[in-house]
Design a protein around this motif. Structure first.
Motif, short mmCIF file in Angstrom:
data_model
loop_
_atom_site.label_atom_id
_atom_site.label_comp_id
_atom_site.label_asym_id
_atom_site.label_seq_id
_atom_site.Cartn_x
_atom_site.Cartn_y
_atom_site.Cartn_z
N GLU A 1 -46.91 -29.77 154.30
CA GLU A 1 -47.54 -30.76 153.44
C GLU A 1 -47.99 -30.14 152.12
N LYS A 2 -48.63 -28.98 152.15
CA LYS A 2 -49.16 -28.35 150.94
C LYS A 2 -48.04 -28.00 149.96
N THR A 3 -46.99 -27.34 150.45
CA THR A 3 -45.88 -26.95 149.59
C THR A 3 -45.23 -28.17 148.96
N PHE A 4 -45.07 -29.20 149.76
CA PHE A 4 -44.47 -30.45 149.28
C PHE A 4 -45.33 -31.07 148.18
N ASN A 5 -46.63 -31.15 148.42
CA ASN A 5 -47.55 -31.74 147.44
C ASN A 5 -47.64 -30.91 146.17
N ASP A 6 -47.66 -29.59 146.32
CA ASP A 6 -47.73 -28.71 145.15
C ASP A 6 -46.52 -28.94 144.23
N LYS A 7 -45.37 -29.17 144.84
CA LYS A 7 -44.15 -29.40 144.06
C LYS A 7 -44.27 -30.70 143.27
N ILE A 8 -44.78 -31.74 143.90
CA ILE A 8 -44.95 -33.03 143.22
C ILE A 8 -45.96 -32.90 142.08
N ILE A 9 -47.06 -32.22 142.34
CA ILE A 9 -48.11 -32.05 141.32
C ILE A 9 -47.57 -31.27 140.12
N SER A 10 -46.77 -30.24 140.36
CA SER A 10 -46.20 -29.47 139.25
C SER A 10 -45.29 -30.34 138.39
N ALA A 11 -44.58 -31.28 139.02
CA ALA A 11 -43.71 -32.19 138.28
C ALA A 11 -44.53 -33.20 137.48
N ILE A 12 -45.64 -33.64 138.04
CA ILE A 12 -46.51 -34.61 137.35
C ILE A 12 -47.20 -33.97 136.15
#
Length: 252
Positions: free
Chosen positions: A147-158
């Motif tokens: 979950e964390k790795t997935f969310n971090d990737k989305i946040i970096s894109a945002i």
């Protein structure tokens, strides 16, 4: 006659319900279209609704996958699931997750989701969907780790969509180059096989010929074959060596 049909329907439904109940689900509704595609709507132990589309019969592996990922996604701390839909396609399962709320690192991810999140499971759990950032559609795809790795990737894109897209463009080009390289190697192997009585040439033979040629650019096929024979490096023929040089180096 009507009574028989009703009894048959109840019997069939009870079989499906028994299948689902063994995995902690209860069958709410089941439909089948003209192409024999079935859609079951079930409730998990917490009365969460799940939709499963499939053809034929579900296997134990399918049931286990549905059970696992339903529990996994609903256990996330950052996301509250609204609905989950499973589409079972032979050995592949597509999972479409629609969040009710989704927030991470003080960012409301829901504001950037045009729809839900598409996952795909075969050997690994993959994801492939898009988010909207500053009027840009940003692709988010890869292998799910946690979950964390997935969310971090989305946040970096945002937070920085341009840098994110540029970085992924490089990854995309690398993937394409690797695919082209793999396809080229397959074509070379096929051509070598056709010149070897439709028998594949051992990779070790190819590697040794190419290694000798790279270290001795002036060598022709006879020189390379003689070196292989004298040093007893591998069993091959001068014809195979000649074919390898023609296909890899365009030498005739």
């Amino acid at each position: 006659m009507k009574k028989s049909i009703i009894l048959l329907f109840i019997f069939c439904a009870s079989i499906s319900a028994a299948d689902w109940s063994s995995y902690g689900f209860s069958l709410k509704n089941s439909q089948k279209d003209s192409s024999e595609i079935k859609t079951d709507t079930v409730l998990d132990k917490n009365q969460n609704e799940i939709t499963i589309t499939y053809s034929g019969e579900l296997t134990e592996k399918n049931f286990a996958i549905i059970e696992k990922f339903n529990e996994d996604f609903r256990s996330w701390k950052s996301m509250k699931v609204k609905t989950i839909k499973f589409n079972v396609l032979n050995d592949e399962v597509q999972i479409f997750v629609s969040p009710q709320s989704y927030s991470y690192s003080n960012v409301n991810i829901m504001e950037h989701l045009s729809s839900g999140i598409l996952f795909n499971y075969r050997v690994n759990l993959m994801y492939n969907f898009r988010i909207m950032v500053e009027k840009l559609f940003v692709p988010i795809k890869g292998i799910y780790i946690d979950e964390k790795t997935f969310n971090d990737k989305i946040i970096s894109a945002i937070k920085d969509p341009v840098t994110y897209i540029n970085a992924r463009d490089a990854e995309y080009l690398l993937e394409k180059l690797e695919k082209v390289s793999t396809d080229l190697e397959r074509l070379r192997n096929a051509e070598l096989a056709s010149e070897n009585g439709n028998r594949l040439v051992d990779k070790e033979v190819i590697d040794i010929v190419l290694d000798i040629k790279s270290k001795n650019p002036s060598y022709n096929y006879k020189d390379i074959y003689n070196k292989i024979s004298d040093e007893k490096l591998v069993k091959t023929s001068s014809g195979i060596v000649r074919s390898i040089l023609r296909i890899y180096y365009n030498e005739y």
